[in-house]
Design an enzyme around this catalytic site. Structure first.
Site, mmCIF file in Angstrom:
data_model
loop_
_atom_site.group_PDB
_atom_site.id
_atom_site.type_symbol
_atom_site.label_atom_id
_atom_site.label_comp_id
_atom_site.label_asym_id
_atom_site.label_seq_id
_atom_site.Cartn_x
_atom_site.Cartn_y
_atom_site.Cartn_z
ATOM 1 N N HIS A 215 0.505 0.119 11.675
ATOM 2 C CA HIS A 215 1.559 1.424 11.427
ATOM 3 C C HIS A 215 1.334 2.728 12.428
ATOM 4 C CE1 HIS A 215 -1.644 3.095 9.600
ATOM 5 N NE2 HIS A 215 -1.628 1.609 8.385
ATOM 6 N N CYS A 231 -6.111 -1.299 8.575
ATOM 7 C CA CYS A 231 -5.789 -1.297 9.242
ATOM 8 C C CYS A 231 -5.391 -1.092 10.216
ATOM 9 C CB CYS A 231 -4.080 -0.316 8.742
ATOM 10 S SG CYS A 231 -3.698 -1.308 7.337
#
Length: 254
Positions: A215, A231
């Site tokens: 992301h 992440c």
């Protein structure tokens, strides 16, 4: 698209034999006899302890992916025992999974469930699934904090990225782009790309299963640092490219 509130609960911060004699009816393939409703679902929320582990977690594939149209029984080996079922959707996206091995009519696919590196064997009936091919591959060198995107083996983009911190490292191994979700609640990334892998240190995050994702991030100072909850944080132009890649595209976390 999945609501942003649910998304926040998902992410760690941030896949013919000869006919019998005429006197006996032909037996359907083993998979057709399985009552899939009795099996647990292979989703990002699942934990499939009986799933066989990926035998080559750092190897690329030939790009073959399987689009699931109707849920499939997952087996622990060709002609083996069923242990789960793979639904036709994941996080309100169509299910696409990479094929990492084939044996005759059987295909071994990566799964989105825990444990990380879970796989399963499928033998789809006509109409249940169809094969395709993604020419793309995403490789993240976690230690170097560098992401490269390739098309048919040719590099088409590379970036410095942010990865998991010391206590919440980005997991290693091959996984894939499981879904694409438009964020509607928070502003740190317009699109979230959940992967078929999970945090190895966080069993849950915000009530969700600790799904790892690619992301964006509004503060560029995080790129080149190990500071996320697992992440991979990417710059805007990297996210723009990643969102054009097909679901099921292989992601190598090295």
């Amino acid at each position: 698209m999945l609501a942003g509130a649910l998304l926040l609960a998902l992410l760690t911060g941030c896949g013919s034999a000869p006919a019998p004699p005429a006197a006996a009816p032909e037996q359907p393939p083993a998979q057709a006899r399985v009552v899939t409703a009795d099996l647990p679902e292979a989703t990002t929320f699942g934990d499939l302890s009986e799933a066989p582990a990926d035998p080559a977690p750092q190897q690329p594939t030939d790009g073959t992916v399987l689009r699931v149209h109707d849920e499939l029984a997952l087996y622990d080996a060709p002609d083996g025992e069923p242990f789960a079922r793979l639904p036709a959707t994941q996080l309100e996206n169509p299910t696409w999974v990479p094929v990492v091995e084939t044996r005759g009519q059987w295909s071994r696919v990566l799964l989105p469930s825990r444990p990380t590196g879970a796989t399963g064997w499928v033998r789809p009936e006509p109409g249940q699934a169809e094969p395709a091919r993604s020419p793309y591959e995403v490789e993240v060198d976690v230690d170097a904090m560098r992401m490269v995107v390739r098309e048919s083996g040719r590099e088409i983009g590379s970036w410095t990225v942010g990865v998991g911190g010391e206590g919440t490292p980005t997991p290693r191994g091959r996984t894939y782009m499981m879904a694409a979700i438009e964020e509607t609640v928070t502003t740190f990334s317009p699109v979230i790309l959940p992967l078929g892998t999970h945090s190895q240190t966080l069993t849950s995050y915000g009530g969700g299963p600790g799904t790892v994702a690619l992301h964006g991030w509004p503060d560029s100072s995080v790129f080149g640092t190990a500071s996320s909850d697992g992440c991979v944080r990417v710059p805007d132009d990297a996210l723009d490219l990643l969102t054009t890649l097909p679901l099921g595209t292989l992601v190598l976390l090295r």
